[in-house]
Motif scaffolding. Structure first.
Motif, PDB file in Angstrom:
ATOM      1  N   ALA A 186      -9.622   3.705   5.444  1.00 53.64           N
ATOM      2  CA  ALA A 186     -10.607   3.164   6.388  1.00 53.64           C
ATOM      3  C   ALA A 186     -10.754   4.105   7.581  1.00 53.64           C
ATOM      4  N   THR A 209       0.869  -1.167   0.000  1.00 54.58           N
ATOM      5  CA  THR A 209       0.000   0.000   0.000  1.00 54.58           C
ATOM      6  C   THR A 209       0.906   1.217   0.000  1.00 54.58           C
ATOM      7  N   LEU A 228      -1.891  -4.281   3.689  1.00 56.24           N
ATOM      8  CA  LEU A 228      -2.407  -3.418   4.747  1.00 56.24           C
ATOM      9  C   LEU A 228      -1.225  -2.673   5.358  1.00 56.24           C
ATOM     10  N   ILE A 278      -5.084  -1.329   2.015  1.00 53.53           N
ATOM     11  CA  ILE A 278      -5.901  -0.697   3.053  1.00 53.53           C
ATOM     12  C   ILE A 278      -4.998   0.151   3.934  1.00 53.53           C
ATOM     13  N   SER A 335      -9.914  -5.518   9.682  1.00 51.51           N
ATOM     14  CA  SER A 335      -9.967  -5.040   8.297  1.00 51.51           C
ATOM     15  C   SER A 335     -10.810  -5.956   7.428  1.00 51.51           C
TER      16      SER A 335
END
Length: 912
Positions: A594, A579, A658, A624, A643
């Motif tokens: 998120a 990410t 993540l 994420i 998650s």
């Protein structure tokens, strides 16, 4: 900068019109190829961005040949405006490169190269967050066209010249067959590597997660290199087949945990080449003669904690060669390795091994029967390290199965020495040799014995081996040698092979692009896209299944998402990735910001960010990030819900990253029979993966490392790797995080290549869980494994690495259940390397480079374990404690105590 302003800036980079590269494509190739490659890699900031390709252009393609996934194409290199020629006449290099550049500038995704033949005359760079995807026929299945074929019409060159395909970070190639039309076995032409994983060679964008999948190399001179000229991390090489003449793979200078699996290299692929590519088939005998005299299957050095599984090399002079490192010494775990028809199957010379970790090899076959004086395993290394073999067949017609002239400890547990032609299977003139529970298959005699223990040997332990005929060994050394043939019950791992889980996917080709009408997701990182995405998911569920696609962008999710059965929530990254923002911020991949549930007191049971809610519900190809997680102090870290949570049979998480999750993947709260977690990487503060309530499941090639929160390319509330990463992320995770947990109801769990860095505990097994873990490791963590209880089938760890890093933890902690451990290596001090308080256990074949062992309960076996620290290496106490100490090794002498009525059970222990 505010998040909304930050998001606007990222979005604006994609809205500037730019077709400079396409206009240049009409000029001469002598100008365009250098311009595209150099301008794209070295001067991104000076290029105009191509508009984002989402909003209706992404689509499912239907390849000629079956795939494990649904293929989503963002760009088509054969269509307008690129027009790569699939007939093999016109040079397709510029067209392919331009499509790839546009893809990365547009955020990332997949460039589709349909079945056909493509003439390529220069190097092609795969830029960040992009995959070049072709149509691939498995060359071992079917006949006729291979699908997407690259005709490499390139100049000859050396190993340091640019490769044909050069892979950046979070990028890769998938589904290509590559052929060199001008290659000849009668007079082989040297070429650079066909595929080159760049690392930091050109810039930082290439450093992490370059991938190679489903590739056929029909007649490469040099096959695949990774890190050959610059440091890299976490490459993936998966499902590669072919004929490679001089070096099949060269893997070098990796800073952490690469994965290389399902590779088969032999000469049949060129010898039986299909007429659709060439009518000229070289004789297999000519190919074999050349590679047996000149070739190496796998050359590697300087790898840290790399994982290898299911590799096969045939007809090479050297099957596997450990070579000089560029940066630091090598430590690897290998499972399912086959070397056939070599002169040397495995060669380890020099001073190339990590002295505290070494090499672990399990369930493999190493055969040498070609050339002069063939040797299956040749070790001249002087690192004072260990090479641990478990369940390996060694020999295959070699003159000598094993030759030890270096200073390492070689240990053979449950191995087979077969069919050696010389007087001894094993000759050893330095170091130490441990052979336990193994077999020597030819009948021994005065002229054929198992071992020749020569002058200069340090020590040997030969326990519980099976053979027929004469004496097992000759001994002209002055070493301490412990020998006893019977009275032992060495445990076989029971793990004969490993088959990776089949890729899951929806059984429907329905396709929903969330940026298209009627969903119209914004993808700006600020506007809430929860409703738009959920509407698409609902429509897919109501239609019976399909793919809900999130084109490369950043989507703010201020609620939570529910993925119905037979629906896949799909992002733009189709390879393992991080990410992170790359390519000057333009290449994002698909990232979800998120927000919901910040600082919840019931985070563990709150609805997850994404719930896979039904049979065969899955998520793939996304990242994420939690932009509001505290990044100033470990004491300010707050809880968020999981998650991803599974609730259904066959749920899956595939290629998901993540950066700073609190809890990552929960497949335990609800039943998840047949779940798959594959290539999940990143960081979780509290827990990485929790599995339970499942009759079977797979956790494969997953990595949790706190550096994921620092290496985001500037996402909001990220950490600085040099100043805040360890004080914030490290302080918190080393006090809280369980990386992998199998708990109540987790039956028949298959864990392959699971790794963590910076967790409190790497692996936890409790309740009635049953787990088989292969090629696993936990680095920079106080505790490596904690097993409090198991189900009837127990927990088995084969090829386990650990590093306590002086953090006052325990390497392996067993307090109940049934545990079997084979090939265990730990380094850097723990409070205890081993703490056994109860249960039934086997710890067989290990190197504990720092710290000692304490056994206060339970019933089991410690066999063939090397304790490198001095002092009392094993302490056994209490009258109900039964610890069989068989053939262990201690620096300066193996020392132990039995106290408080513990029965003394010792045999065949030796000094080092």
């Amino acid at each position: 900068m505010s998040r909304s302003r930050w998001a606007q800036n990222i979005r604006m980079q994609r809205l500037l019109p730019g077709f400079v590269a396409l206009m240049l494509a009409t000029t001469s190739l002598l100008f365009i190829i250098p311009f595209i490659l150099l301008s794209h890699v070295q001067a991104h900031s000076n290029r105009l961005a191509i508009p984002h390709f989402g909003g209706g252009n992404a689509h499912i393609v239907r390849p000629l040949y079956s795939t494990g996934d649904i293929v989503v194409a963002d760009y088509d290199a054969t269509s307008a405006p690129y027009f790569a020629d699939p007939g093999g006449s016109a040079d397709a290099t510029a067209a392919i490169q331009t499509a790839l550049n546009d893809c990365s500038d547009g955020g990332g995704g997949t460039v589709w190269l349909a079945a056909g033949q493509y003439k390529v005359t220069g190097s092609i760079i795969i830029p960040p967050h992009c995959t070049l995807r072709g149509d691939w026929r498995n060359p071992d299945a079917g006949s006729g066209s291979y699908g997407t074929v690259i005709l490499a019409n390139v100049a000859s060159g050396s190993e340091t010249d640019p490769g044909l395909f050069r892979i950046s970070g979070s990028a890769g190639v998938n589904g290509l067959t590559i052929y060199y039309p001008n290659q000849s076995i009668a007079n082989p032409t040297p070429y650079p590597y066909t595929i080159e994983i760049l690392g930091r060679l050109l810039n930082e964008d290439g450093y992490m997660l370059g991938s190679v999948k489903h590739i056929t190399l029909l007649n490469s001179y040099r096959g695949i290199s990774a890190g050959a000229r610059a440091t890299h991390e976490m490459h993936t090489i998966d499902t590669v087949k072919g004929t490679v003449l001089v070096v099949g793979m060269y893997l070098q200078d990796s800073a952490d945990v690469d994965e290389t699996e399902n590779v088969t290299l032999n000469n049949n692929y060129w010898a039986s080449i299909d007429a659709s590519v060439s009518n000229q088939r070289p004789a297999r005998s000519d190919l074999d003669a050349w590679t047996r005299a000149n070739g190496t299957g796998l050359k590697m050095g300087g790898l840290e904690w790399d994982r290898f599984a299911n590799l096969s090399f045939s007809d090479y002079q050297i099957g596997i060669d450990i070579v000089q490192q560029s940066r630091m010494t090598l430590s690897v775990s290998m499972f399912g390795i086959s070397v056939f028809n070599s002169n040397i199957a495995l060669r380890i010379d020099g001073n190339y091994l990590n002295p505290n970790q070494g090499i672990q090899i399990a369930n493999s076959t190493l055969q040498a029967n070609q050339g002069t004086h063939p040797i299956a395993v040749q070790v001249g290394d002087t690192s004072n390290s260990s090479i641990l073999f478990n369940g390996v067949t060694i020999g295959g017609g070699a003159e000598t199965a094993v030759q030890l002239t270096g200073q390492d400890l070689l240990e053979f547990q449950n191995c087979t020495f077969d069919n050696w032609s010389g007087p001894y299977a094993i000759t050893a003139s330095r170091g130490s040799v441990v052979v336990q529970g193994s077999s020597f298959s030819p009948t021994l005699s005065g002229g054929k014995k198992g071992l020749n223990l020569q002058s200069g040997l340090s020590s040997a332990s030969l326990l519980g081996n099976s053979y027929t005929g004469g004496s097992l060994y000759d001994n002209s050394s002055s070493a301490t040698v412990a020998v006893q043939d019977s009275g032992f019950s060495f445990v076989n791992s029971g793990i004969s092979s490993y088959t990776f889980a089949l890729q899951p996917h929806p059984d429907s080709n329905n396709f929903y692009d969330v940026e298209s009408s009627p969903y119209n997701a914004h993808g700006d990182g600020s506007t809430d896209d929860t409703g738009s995405i959920q509407n698409a998911l609902n429509d897919a569920g109501n239609a019976g299944g399909g793919t809900v696609y999130l084109p490369a962008a950043i989507y703010a999710i201020r609620g939570h998402l529910s993925v119905p059965g037979n629906v896949e929530l799909r992002g733009a990254d189709s390879m393992p990735h991080r990410t992170t923002l790359l390519n000057g911020g333009r290449a994002t991949g698909t990232i979800l910001f998120a927000y919901e549930g910040r600082s919840s007191s019931t985070a563990d049971t709150d609805p997850a960010l994404i719930t896979l809610n039904g049979t065969n519900a899955g998520v793939r190809g996304i990242g994420i990030h939690y932009p509001e997680q505290a990044n100033d102090s470990a004491s300010n870290i707050v809880a968020y819900p999981w998650s991803i949570r599974g609730n259904g049979t066959g749920v899956y998480v595939y290629d998901v990253s993540l950066s700073n999750a609190y809890e990552a993947v929960d497949f335990a709260r609800y039943p998840t029979n047949g779940h798959i977690i594959h290539d999940v990487n990143g960081f979780a503060l509290e827990e990485g993966v929790r599995v339970g309530q499942s009759n079977e499941g797979w956790v494969e090639n997953s990595v949790f490392n706190l550096n994921a929160w620092a290496r985001t390319g500037g996402l909001p509330n990220s950490l600085d790797e040099n100043t805040t990463m360890f004080p914030v992320a490290g302080t918190y995770s080393r006090a809280h995080e369980t990386a992998y947990e199998a708990t109540s109801g987790a039956q028949n769990e298959h864990w392959m290549g699971a790794f963590s860095y910076g967790s409190q505990t790497g692996f936890v097994v409790d309740s009635d869980a049953n787990v088989t873990a292969i090629n696993s490791g936990s680095d920079g963590s106080p505790n490596t494994v904690y097993i409090s209880n198991t189900g009837g089938n127990g927990a088995s760890f084969l090829n386990l690495l650990g590093c306590g890093c002086g953090l006052n933890g325990v390497g392996v902690h067993l307090s109940g259940g049934t545990t079997h451990m084979f090939n265990v290596s730990t380094e850097v001090s723990y409070n205890l390397a081993l703490l056994i308080e109860g249960g039934s256990y086997t710890v067989q074949g290990g190197m504990f480079s720092n710290s000692l062992a304490m056994v206060t309960g339970g019933n089991g076996i410690l066999a063939g374990n090397w304790f490198k620290d001095g002092g009392t290496q094993v302490t056994v106490s209490n009258s109900g404690t039964y610890a069989n100490l068989w053939g262990n090794i201690g620096n300066g002498g193996f020392t132990y105590t039995f106290t408080n009525g513990a029965p003394i059970l010792i045999t065949g222990n030796i000094p080092r």
